[in-house]
Design a protein around this motif. Structure first.
Motif, PDB file in Angstrom:
ATOM      1  N   PHE A 121       0.834  -1.203   0.000  1.00 25.23           N
ATOM      2  CA  PHE A 121       0.000   0.000   0.000  1.00 25.23           C
ATOM      3  C   PHE A 121       0.870   1.255   0.000  1.00 25.23           C
ATOM      4  CE2 PHE A 121      -2.764  -3.341   1.381  1.00 25.23           C
ATOM      5  CZ  PHE A 121      -3.951  -3.044   0.732  1.00 25.23           C
ATOM      6  N   VAL A 122       0.587   2.119  -0.971  1.00 22.39           N
ATOM      7  CA  VAL A 122       1.322   3.379  -1.134  1.00 22.39           C
ATOM      8  C   VAL A 122       0.389   4.504  -0.700  1.00 22.39           C
ATOM      9  CG1 VAL A 122       2.535   4.873  -2.751  1.00 22.39           C
ATOM     10  CG2 VAL A 122       2.547   2.380  -3.093  1.00 22.39           C
ATOM     11  N   GLU A 123       0.780   5.235   0.339  1.00 28.93           N
ATOM     12  CA  GLU A 123      -0.062   6.302   0.888  1.00 28.93           C
ATOM     13  C   GLU A 123       0.333   7.657   0.281  1.00 28.93           C
ATOM     14  OE1 GLU A 123      -0.719   4.888   5.418  1.00 28.93           O
ATOM     15  OE2 GLU A 123       1.350   4.824   4.702  1.00 28.93           O
ATOM     16  N   LEU A 124      -0.634   8.307  -0.369  1.00 31.76           N
ATOM     17  CA  LEU A 124      -0.384   9.576  -1.043  1.00 31.76           C
ATOM     18  C   LEU A 124      -1.489  10.580  -0.723  1.00 31.76           C
ATOM     19  CD1 LEU A 124       0.469   8.195  -4.613  1.00 31.76           C
ATOM     20  CD2 LEU A 124       2.116   9.058  -2.942  1.00 31.76           C
ATOM     21  N   LYS A 125      -1.213  11.851  -0.933  1.00 26.71           N
ATOM     22  CA  LYS A 125      -2.262  12.855  -0.804  1.00 26.71           C
ATOM     23  C   LYS A 125      -3.348  12.548  -1.825  1.00 26.71           C
ATOM     24  CE  LYS A 125       0.446  16.732   1.002  1.00 26.71           C
ATOM     25  NZ  LYS A 125       0.897  18.122   0.773  1.00 26.71           N
ATOM     26  N   ALA A 126      -4.592  12.747  -1.433  1.00 25.71           N
ATOM     27  CA  ALA A 126      -5.723  12.392  -2.297  1.00 25.71           C
ATOM     28  C   ALA A 126      -5.624  13.028  -3.679  1.00 25.71           C
ATOM     29  CB  ALA A 126      -7.029  12.789  -1.615  1.00 25.71           C
ATOM     30  N   ALA A 127      -5.172  14.274  -3.737  1.00 33.12           N
ATOM     31  CA  ALA A 127      -5.092  14.981  -5.016  1.00 33.12           C
ATOM     32  C   ALA A 127      -4.038  14.393  -5.954  1.00 33.12           C
ATOM     33  CB  ALA A 127      -4.801  16.458  -4.769  1.00 33.12           C
ATOM     34  N   GLN A 128      -3.070  13.662  -5.413  1.00 29.52           N
ATOM     35  CA  GLN A 128      -1.985  13.104  -6.223  1.00 29.52           C
ATOM     36  C   GLN A 128      -2.329  11.750  -6.839  1.00 29.52           C
ATOM     37  OE1 GLN A 128       1.262  12.938  -3.438  1.00 29.52           O
ATOM     38  NE2 GLN A 128       1.757  15.113  -3.651  1.00 29.52           N
ATOM     39  N   LEU A 129      -3.405  11.130  -6.375  1.00 30.04           N
ATOM     40  CA  LEU A 129      -3.703   9.757  -6.790  1.00 30.04           C
ATOM     41  C   LEU A 129      -3.930   9.586  -8.291  1.00 30.04           C
ATOM     42  CD1 LEU A 129      -5.874   8.791  -3.720  1.00 30.04           C
ATOM     43  CD2 LEU A 129      -3.705   7.736  -4.356  1.00 30.04           C
ATOM     44  N   PRO A 130      -4.678  10.463  -8.968  1.00 26.89           N
ATOM     45  CA  PRO A 130      -4.829  10.273 -10.420  1.00 26.89           C
ATOM     46  C   PRO A 130      -3.499  10.309 -11.167  1.00 26.89           C
ATOM     47  CG  PRO A 130      -6.503  11.773  -9.608  1.00 26.89           C
ATOM     48  CD  PRO A 130      -5.523  11.565  -8.475  1.00 26.89           C
ATOM     49  N   ARG A 131      -2.584  11.175 -10.733  1.00 23.32           N
ATOM     50  CA  ARG A 131      -1.278  11.272 -11.402  1.00 23.32           C
ATOM     51  C   ARG A 131      -0.395  10.057 -11.114  1.00 23.32           C
ATOM     52  NH1 ARG A 131      -1.828  16.530  -9.336  1.00 23.32           N
ATOM     53  NH2 ARG A 131      -0.258  16.165  -7.724  1.00 23.32           N
ATOM     54  N   ALA A 132      -0.695   9.352 -10.038  1.00 21.69           N
ATOM     55  CA  ALA A 132       0.121   8.194  -9.651  1.00 21.69           C
ATOM     56  C   ALA A 132      -0.311   6.903 -10.329  1.00 21.69           C
ATOM     57  CB  ALA A 132       0.072   8.022  -8.130  1.00 21.69           C
ATOM     58  N   LEU A 133      -1.386   6.946 -11.102  1.00 24.33           N
ATOM     59  CA  LEU A 133      -1.933   5.730 -11.702  1.00 24.33           C
ATOM     60  C   LEU A 133      -0.908   4.961 -12.543  1.00 24.33           C
ATOM     61  CD1 LEU A 133      -5.613   6.231 -12.941  1.00 24.33           C
ATOM     62  CD2 LEU A 133      -4.691   4.372 -11.562  1.00 24.33           C
ATOM     63  N   SER A 134      -0.035   5.676 -13.219  1.00 22.57           N
ATOM     64  CA  SER A 134       0.965   5.008 -14.069  1.00 22.57           C
ATOM     65  C   SER A 134       2.074   4.359 -13.255  1.00 22.57           C
ATOM     66  CB  SER A 134       1.575   6.016 -15.051  1.00 22.57           C
ATOM     67  OG  SER A 134       0.582   6.537 -15.906  1.00 22.57           O
ATOM     68  N   ASP A 135       2.224   4.767 -11.993  1.00 24.01           N
ATOM     69  CA  ASP A 135       3.329   4.279 -11.166  1.00 24.01           C
ATOM     70  C   ASP A 135       2.936   3.141 -10.230  1.00 24.01           C
ATOM     71  OD1 ASP A 135       5.006   6.307 -12.246  1.00 24.01           O
ATOM     72  OD2 ASP A 135       4.128   7.736 -10.833  1.00 24.01           O
ATOM     73  N   VAL A 136       1.652   2.838 -10.152  1.00 27.47           N
ATOM     74  CA  VAL A 136       1.173   1.766  -9.278  1.00 27.47           C
ATOM     75  C   VAL A 136       0.290   0.823 -10.092  1.00 27.47           C
ATOM     76  CG1 VAL A 136       1.276   3.191  -7.192  1.00 27.47           C
ATOM     77  CG2 VAL A 136      -0.835   3.120  -8.543  1.00 27.47           C
ATOM     78  N   ASP A 137      -0.110  -0.269  -9.468  1.00 32.19           N
ATOM     79  CA  ASP A 137      -0.986  -1.207 -10.175  1.00 32.19           C
ATOM     80  C   ASP A 137      -2.438  -0.745 -10.145  1.00 32.19           C
ATOM     81  OD1 ASP A 137       0.833  -3.519 -10.937  1.00 32.19           O
ATOM     82  OD2 ASP A 137       1.324  -3.255  -8.813  1.00 32.19           O
ATOM     83  N   VAL A 138      -2.886  -0.285  -8.990  1.00 30.53           N
ATOM     84  CA  VAL A 138      -4.238   0.274  -8.871  1.00 30.53           C
ATOM     85  C   VAL A 138      -4.202   1.442  -7.899  1.00 30.53           C
ATOM     86  CG1 VAL A 138      -5.388  -1.936  -9.362  1.00 30.53           C
ATOM     87  CG2 VAL A 138      -4.975  -1.260  -7.002  1.00 30.53           C
ATOM     88  N   ALA A 139      -5.208   2.290  -7.974  1.00 26.63           N
ATOM     89  CA  ALA A 139      -5.328   3.415  -7.043  1.00 26.63           C
ATOM     90  C   ALA A 139      -6.788   3.572  -6.647  1.00 26.63           C
ATOM     91  CB  ALA A 139      -4.816   4.702  -7.672  1.00 26.63           C
TER      92      ALA A 139
END
Length: 257
Positions: free
Chosen positions: A167-185
């Motif tokens: 589990f990768v914990e990120l600020k809520a606003a950053q989650l769409p941008r992180a989609l390419s770096d994780v398997d799911v968000a």
């Protein structure tokens, strides 16, 4: 001469009435909250109020602005987040009215369903306490993890994780941008919509529509009975807004009144 005087008095009175229109300043995140608020500007104008919407892109500043009096109200959060914020920040903010529910959903650029998820997959979740717990509840609902029963959950509370998910914990606003770096968000719908992601059409798993996380109109304690706040709550809970939400968001946002 009398006619001119009467005209001048009438014009002066009209100008004073325009200037006397009371402002209602509301802090909101852009989608869908500010969009919904913009729909009621004309309704409030008829009641003698000018609605000013101040847009924020995070979940902290709108509450601080409401608590310190910079704005009259805010509209961006659900009740569990509000309660946790008051507890951790010492603010005195209260709910005025339920407006809508944004079902939280799970997105992926790599998989079309949870069944395809591989061992050790990375799942990004919001890092604020209430939304992280909500996101973990969704993963548990999908049957991927289980944990000790407690009000607010974190990855440390997981007791069964057969796929050894990370589990990768990120600020809520950053989650769409992180989609390419994780398997799911797991993404809050306001940020998903802002990134042109539809919770209904683009997600691989979506929260039940009977979610308790209704988004609410919030003010500083003591202001909930103010006439302008009552007027704002009334127009936000109107049939007009119910229809607008249904037509505009196609199930990604659901009325909660």
């Amino acid at each position: 001469m009398k006619i001119k005087t009467l005209l001048l008095v009438s014009l002066l009175g009209f100008t004073l009435n325009l200037n006397a229109a009371e402002k209602i300043v509301v802090a909101a995140t852009p989608v869908p909250h500010a969009e919904i608020l913009n729909q009621v500007k004309e309704d409030l104008k008829k009641e003698g109020y000018t609605l000013v919407v101040k847009e924020f892109t995070d979940y902290v500043l709108p509450n601080l602005a409401t608590d310190n009096g910079e704005v009259d109200a805010n509209f961006f959060q659900h009740t569990p987040y509000l309660e946790e914020f008051n507890k951790s920040r010492g603010t005195k903010l209260v709910k005025v009215a339920n407006i809508h529910i944004e079902p939280m959903a799970v997105y992926s650029k790599k998989y079309k369903s949870f069944d395809e998820l591989k061992d050790g997959a990375k799942i990004a979740v919001p890092n604020d306490p209430t939304n992280e717990s909500r996101a973990l509840d969704i993963i548990a609902k999908a049957g991927l993890i289980s944990f000790n029963d407690k009000p607010l959950k974190t990855p440390l509370d997981i007791v069964d994780n057969p796929k050894k998910l990370q589990f990768v914990e990120l600020k809520a606003a950053q989650l769409p941008r992180a989609l390419s770096d994780v398997d799911v968000a797991v993404i809050n719908s306001n940020y998903a919509l802002l990134a042109n992601l539809s919770p209904v059409k683009d997600s691989i798993f979506i929260e039940d529509k009977d979610s308790p996380y209704a988004n609410v109109l919030v003010v500083k304690e003591g202001k909930e009975q103010d006439s302008k706040i009552k007027a704002l709550a009334k127009v936000l809970q109107s049939e007009k807004i119910k229809k607008f939400i249904a037509e505009k968001y196609d199930g990604a946002v659901v009325p909660a009144f």
